[in-house]
Design an enzyme around this catalytic site. Structure first.
Site, PDB file in Angstrom:
ATOM      1  N   ASN A  37     -14.991  -6.749   2.874  1.00 42.27           N
ATOM      2  CA  ASN A  37     -15.688  -6.088   1.964  1.00 42.27           C
ATOM      3  C   ASN A  37     -16.352  -6.711   0.712  1.00 42.27           C
ATOM      4  OD1 ASN A  37     -16.911  -3.551   0.995  1.00 42.27           O
ATOM      5  ND2 ASN A  37     -15.090  -2.557   0.570  1.00 42.27           N
ATOM      6  N   HIS A 122      -5.072   9.610   2.696  1.00 48.76           N
ATOM      7  CA  HIS A 122      -5.221   9.534   1.202  1.00 48.76           C
ATOM      8  C   HIS A 122      -5.515  10.639   0.397  1.00 48.76           C
ATOM      9  CE1 HIS A 122      -6.232   4.771   1.140  1.00 48.76           C
ATOM     10  NE2 HIS A 122      -5.400   5.149   1.927  1.00 48.76           N
ATOM     11  N   ARG A 147      -0.503   9.250   0.881  1.00 42.09           N
ATOM     12  CA  ARG A 147      -0.666   8.611  -0.255  1.00 42.09           C
ATOM     13  C   ARG A 147      -1.272   9.084  -1.372  1.00 42.09           C
ATOM     14  NH1 ARG A 147      -4.579   3.152  -1.214  1.00 42.09           N
ATOM     15  NH2 ARG A 147      -5.794   4.915  -1.915  1.00 42.09           N
ATOM     16  N   HIS A 212      -2.390  -1.328  -6.671  1.00 45.91           N
ATOM     17  CA  HIS A 212      -3.847  -1.893  -6.598  1.00 45.91           C
ATOM     18  C   HIS A 212      -3.952  -3.309  -7.487  1.00 45.91           C
ATOM     19  CE1 HIS A 212      -7.894  -2.173  -5.144  1.00 45.91           C
ATOM     20  NE2 HIS A 212      -7.249  -1.621  -4.433  1.00 45.91           N
ATOM     21  N   GLU A 236       3.055   0.079  -3.322  1.00 46.57           N
ATOM     22  CA  GLU A 236       1.963  -0.968  -2.739  1.00 46.57           C
ATOM     23  C   GLU A 236       1.380  -1.737  -3.775  1.00 46.57           C
ATOM     24  OE1 GLU A 236      -1.041   0.794  -0.052  1.00 46.57           O
ATOM     25  OE2 GLU A 236      -2.050  -1.303  -0.416  1.00 46.57           O
ATOM     26  N   GLU A 262      -2.307  -6.444   2.295  1.00 43.72           N
ATOM     27  CA  GLU A 262      -3.712  -6.260   2.555  1.00 43.72           C
ATOM     28  C   GLU A 262      -4.678  -7.371   2.710  1.00 43.72           C
ATOM     29  OE1 GLU A 262      -4.420  -2.417   0.602  1.00 43.72           O
ATOM     30  OE2 GLU A 262      -6.170  -3.437  -0.066  1.00 43.72           O
ATOM     31  N   HIS A 312      -3.059  -2.472   6.988  1.00 37.45           N
ATOM     32  CA  HIS A 312      -3.956  -1.766   6.143  1.00 37.45           C
ATOM     33  C   HIS A 312      -5.200  -1.005   7.155  1.00 37.45           C
ATOM     34  CE1 HIS A 312      -7.713  -3.181   3.158  1.00 37.45           C
ATOM     35  NE2 HIS A 312      -7.163  -1.950   2.900  1.00 37.45           N
ATOM     36  N   ASP A 316     -13.243   0.446   5.005  1.00 35.58           N
ATOM     37  CA  ASP A 316     -14.073  -0.772   5.000  1.00 35.58           C
ATOM     38  C   ASP A 316     -13.470  -1.621   6.239  1.00 35.58           C
ATOM     39  OD1 ASP A 316     -12.364  -0.618   2.478  1.00 35.58           O
ATOM     40  OD2 ASP A 316     -12.018  -2.591   2.893  1.00 35.58           O
TER      41      ASP A 316
HETATM   42  C1  CS2 Z   1      -6.791  -0.059  -0.527  1.00 38.92           C
HETATM   43  C2  CS2 Z   1      -8.003  -0.411   0.081  1.00 38.92           C
HETATM   44  O1  CS2 Z   1      -6.412   1.181   1.367  1.00 38.92           O
HETATM   45  C3  CS2 Z   1      -5.771   0.254   0.610  1.00 38.92           C
HETATM   46  O2  CS2 Z   1      -4.763   0.177   0.556  1.00 38.92           O
HETATM   47  O3  CS2 Z   1      -5.922  -1.159  -1.367  1.00 38.92           O
HETATM   48  O4  CS2 Z   1      -8.692   0.710   0.009  1.00 38.92           O
HETATM   49  C4  CS2 Z   1      -8.902  -1.444  -0.846  1.00 38.92           C
HETATM   50  O5  CS2 Z   1      -9.117  -0.976  -2.131  1.00 38.92           O
HETATM   51  C5  CS2 Z   1     -10.257  -1.670   0.141  1.00 38.92           C
HETATM   52  O6  CS2 Z   1      -9.916  -2.057   1.462  1.00 38.92           O
HETATM   53  C6  CS2 Z   1     -10.856  -2.805  -0.818  1.00 38.92           C
HETATM   54  O7  CS2 Z   1     -12.125  -2.837   0.164  1.00 38.92           O
HETATM   55 MG    MG Z   2      -4.108  -1.085  -1.163  1.00 32.87          MG
END
Ligand code: CS2
Ligand code: MG
Length: 402
Positions: A37, A122, A147, A212, A236, A262, A312, A316
């Site tokens: 991505n 999510h 999540r 993040h 995470e 990830e 992950h 994307d």
């Molecule tokens: C995120 C992702 O899914 C997750 O845990 O960390 O959405 C991440 O932000 C994206 O893959 C970035 O392209």
């Molecule tokens: Mg993540």
């Protein structure tokens, strides 16, 4: 059997995907995801200009040898571009091997270790009330694991809060969108978010949260402790993880389970985290960690240290990666959970597949290979559109992790 040709298909059905297709002299082909991505075209060039010429004439059955040829042969090892390219080749070769054997990929790995794959979705909202509504919606859809992310009071944007409630796509502009961040505001807010979720829904769901990459170790230790009453399934990416030592401090202060990985692309990124049991879940995935061949090695190291997998699975990562990951998830003995951010119907049409969601689990089919294909004619209708992931600055303008 010989590899006769290979090509890279770039398509943007709502977001960019890069797919490698490897063809053989017996008409069997395999496909692999190569999507990174925000840096997609770098992987396209690595494949087209440096990898594909070396594949022609090779025996596609020699998956392990080709993996090492591409890893050691590049001289310049590791990194997301290299390992995504190797992953795409590896995934396509496993797909071919399954098709030739007439077996679904999980059979080639060692057979089913479970009936289906528990996933998490999510739930996110601009504020706690909206996030609670989304938790209710995901619970109604049958998710056992959810999540939860929310907007933070005083911040215009934060990670994980999407305009579209089902499809989260952070790569949102032709040049990076600039977000503003405040760790103080975030840390004050998150415990209240999970207090409200547990108050409303009790403890029947697995709850997950993604930091993040934005805290320091001591901040992550503090937040991990603050979240203990809410019994998270995992917290995470609580800190940027280049410094694996940093997790020792977090581990000493909190029993909230930790997940990371990830953005890792080889076993060396997580070797210390695993062998020192500094984490509970390893998030490496097929497309960014060298394919099935390397991901299997990471999982088998993790198994020795009570670390489970939690691949992950964001939007994307293409359905090709999801399909391959699900076969991996069906086999891997130390399975933890699979992330499942849905793809749009346009994406699903470009990538027909045989997996399906039901009652909080993904179910793989028995199609030989990984069970995902690409409709090249349809893919061609969606030309590449440059899109960057956002960048983050602190309120004083300092560059920060997004
Ligand atoms: C995120 C992702 O899914 C997750 O845990 O960390 O959405 C991440 O932000 C994206 O893959 C970035 O392209
Ligand atoms: Mg993540």
């Amino acid at each position: 059997m010989k590899i006769t040709d290979a090509k890279v298909i770039v398509s943007c059905p709502g977001r960019n995907f890069v797919t490698l297709k490897i063809m053989t002299d017996e008409g069997v082909y395999g496909i692999g995801d190569a999507t990174l991505n925000g840096r997609e075209l770098a992987v396209v060039s690595y494949l087209e200009d440096h990898v594909i010429p070396c594949l022609i004439g090779r025996d596609p059955a020699q998956i392990e040898d080709i993996w090492h040829y591409l890893y050691k042969g590049a001289y310049w090892r590791r990194g997301p571009i290299t390992m995504s390219a190797i992953a795409a080749v590896d995934t396509a070769l496993w797909d071919i091997k399954g098709k030739v054997a007439g077996l679904p990929l999980y059979e080639l790995l060692g057979g089913k270790s479970r009936n289906s794959v528990m996933v998490y979705g999510h739930a996110n909202g601009a504020n706690i009330d909206e996030a609670l509504d989304e938790v209710a919606r995901y619970s109604d859809m049958g998710y056992k694991a959810i999540r939860v992310q929310s907007g933070v009071p005083g911040l215009n944007s934060t990670y994980g809060v999407a305009k579209d409630k089902l499809f989260y796509e952070p790569a949102d502009a032709d040049l990076p969108t600039e977000n503003i961040w405040s760790t103080e505001k975030y840390m004050k807010f998150v415990p209240e978010l999970f207090e409200r979720v547990r108050e409303k829904f009790g403890f029947e769901h697995h709850l997950l949260h993604d930091g993040h990459h934005r805290l320091t170790p001591v901040q992550a230790a503090r937040l991990g402790k603050d979240l203990e009453p809410y019994r998270l399934f995992w917290f995470e990416d609580c800190v940027p993880a280049e410094n694996q030592d940093a997790f020792r401090l977090i581990r000493q202060h909190t029993t909230t389970p930790l997940a990371v990985g990830e953005i890792f692309n080889t076993i060396y990124d997580c070797q210390q985290l695993i062998t020192e049991q500094l984490i509970d879940y390893i998030r490496t995935t097929v497309v960014h960690a060298g394919g099935i061949t390397h991901l299997r090695k990471i999982a088998q190291l993790a198994e020795l240290y009570h670390v489970k997998t939690g691949c992950h699975g964001a939007t994307d990562l293409s359905p090709v990666c999801m399909g391959a990951a699900l076969h991996f998830d069906m086999w891997v003995p130390n399975f933890g959970i699979q992330e499942y951010m849905r793809h749009t119907k346009e994406t699903d049409a470009v990538f027909p597949h045989d997996y399906h969601f039901k009652d909080g689990y993904l179910h793989v089919g028995d199609t030989p290979g990984h069970g995902v294909d690409i409709d090249e004619e349809l893919a061609a209708k969606y030309p590449y559109q440059r899109a960057y992931l956002p960048i983050n600055r602190l309120e004083d303008g300092s560059m920060f992790s997004w």
